[in-house]
Design an enzyme around this catalytic site. Sequence first.
Site, PDB file in Angstrom:
ATOM      1  N   CYS A   1     -25.352   3.744 -11.977  1.00 49.62           N
ATOM      2  CA  CYS A   1     -24.827   4.913 -12.011  1.00 49.62           C
ATOM      3  C   CYS A   1     -25.124   6.018 -12.614  1.00 49.62           C
ATOM      4  CB  CYS A   1     -23.451   4.579 -12.904  1.00 49.62           C
ATOM      5  SG  CYS A   1     -22.459   5.851 -13.061  1.00 49.62           S
TER       6      CYS A   1
ATOM      7  N   CYS B   1     -13.486   2.058 -15.106  1.00 53.44           N
ATOM      8  CA  CYS B   1     -13.833   3.586 -15.086  1.00 53.44           C
ATOM      9  C   CYS B   1     -12.566   4.216 -15.386  1.00 53.44           C
ATOM     10  CB  CYS B   1     -14.409   3.622 -13.764  1.00 53.44           C
ATOM     11  SG  CYS B   1     -15.382   5.010 -13.402  1.00 53.44           S
TER      12      CYS B   1
ATOM     13  N   CYS C   1     -19.150  -2.183 -17.060  1.00 53.95           N
ATOM     14  CA  CYS C   1     -19.036  -1.813 -15.903  1.00 53.95           C
ATOM     15  C   CYS C   1     -20.049  -2.382 -15.008  1.00 53.95           C
ATOM     16  CB  CYS C   1     -18.979  -0.232 -15.437  1.00 53.95           C
ATOM     17  SG  CYS C   1     -18.908   0.139 -13.758  1.00 53.95           S
TER      18      CYS C   1
ATOM     19  N   GLU D   1       0.924  -1.091   0.135  1.00 54.68           N
ATOM     20  CA  GLU D   1      -0.034  -0.057   0.207  1.00 54.68           C
ATOM     21  C   GLU D   1       0.940   1.405  -0.015  1.00 54.68           C
ATOM     22  OE1 GLU D   1      -3.200   0.108  -0.483  1.00 54.68           O
ATOM     23  OE2 GLU D   1      -3.261  -1.799  -0.696  1.00 54.68           O
TER      24      GLU D   1
ATOM     25  N   CYS E   1     -18.223   1.869 -19.932  1.00 53.95           N
ATOM     26  CA  CYS E   1     -19.474   1.790 -18.926  1.00 53.95           C
ATOM     27  C   CYS E   1     -20.375   0.543 -19.363  1.00 53.95           C
ATOM     28  CB  CYS E   1     -20.338   3.181 -19.420  1.00 53.95           C
ATOM     29  SG  CYS E   1     -19.464   4.618 -18.778  1.00 53.95           S
TER      30      CYS E   1
HETATM   31  N1  ADE Z   1      -3.560   0.231  -5.159  1.00 57.81           N
HETATM   32  C1  ADE Z   1      -3.563   0.451  -3.805  1.00 57.81           C
HETATM   33  N2  ADE Z   1      -3.902  -0.892  -3.258  1.00 57.81           N
HETATM   34  C2  ADE Z   1      -4.112  -1.588  -4.230  1.00 57.81           C
HETATM   35  C3  ADE Z   1      -4.485  -2.952  -4.375  1.00 57.81           C
HETATM   36  N3  ADE Z   1      -4.587  -3.628  -3.198  1.00 57.81           N
HETATM   37  N4  ADE Z   1      -4.634  -3.352  -5.488  1.00 57.81           N
HETATM   38  C4  ADE Z   1      -4.113  -2.826  -6.549  1.00 57.81           C
HETATM   39  N5  ADE Z   1      -3.804  -1.582  -6.820  1.00 57.81           N
HETATM   40  C5  ADE Z   1      -3.888  -0.899  -5.481  1.00 57.81           C
END
Ligand code: ADE
Length: 331
Positions: free
Chosen positions: A214, A198, A208, A51, A205
Amino acid sequence: MRVSFFIAFGTIRFMHYIDIHNEIRNWYRRNGRDELPWRQTDDPYKIYISEMMLQQTQVKTVLERYYFPFLKRFPTLQSVAEASLDEVLYAWQGLGYYRRARYIHETAKIAAPDLPTDVESLVKLPGIGQSTAHAVAVFSTHAPVAVLDANVKRILYRFFAKERTTPKELWQMADTLLDREHPYEYNQAMMDIGAMVCLPKAPKCDTCPLSSRCQGKEDPLKYPAKKAKKSRKSVVTHYLWIEKAEKILMIKRHGELLGGLYELPAVEVAPEGLKPIAQIVHDYTHFRRIAKIYRLENDAVEGEWIEKKRLDEIAVSSLEKKIFKALGIGD
Ligand code: ADE
């Protein structure tokens, strides 16, 4: 069971999107990127590292060049806590936004041996904002919280047909749409839908899973409203290449921006009578740097002499890497 509970308390907003939740889950089972390595683990540390890397860097780059080498060098939070900041920066070099590496080091010093997995403890750690805390919590323990990265924000703007919102309202929208029964798949799916369906300029769309409800699908590009484009400033910086006995003079930076990284000495005014031996253009988010490099014999500048053949053992930014490459050093 869960649904009737919410109805009984009048909170029907949670069951309001059951159809969409099913669509999203089905879409994820068919199209989701569940092979991504940080989706193959419930280790909060590995999820946290992914992350932090993914905050400002594309999945492809993280996957191909940084995630595995970093975890090989630092397999646990404890191993980060036992390392020096220089070692962490070294593993991070080239990824940019080095503040993230410093936060990881600080977090490890505070939380080792184990990263907490509850949102309340996570947000207290340096560099962990609400969305990252939610991501670590939901991806490691399936906690019912929403992740709100740039891709998910775009989906929400469109789904609720909002041209602009406040951060508070965005969180409310994220919370309203969240599938509390299947938060793990929902959040991973939302990120994938943002990255694959998106899309900012050409949303698909027709494929999606959110399109039946939406509110922005008739004119998706209207949401969110475009920000006025700021023109990127150019800054010229003059760097000195001072070489003596196969060693190069480098300076270790201090402070917020690139603290802990080594760079070539820089001067405000070009050295008189010298022509640059190389010129590099390097783009940051908010400005462009034009780096001119001059070879100088003089060694009156304070710094550390680094052996030329050891230049790949110190942490440097991508700009220095480009300069080394232009001068035929390293790979
Ligand atoms: N960007 C942030 N967290 C992510 C995840 N778990 N999978 C893909 N892209 C991300």
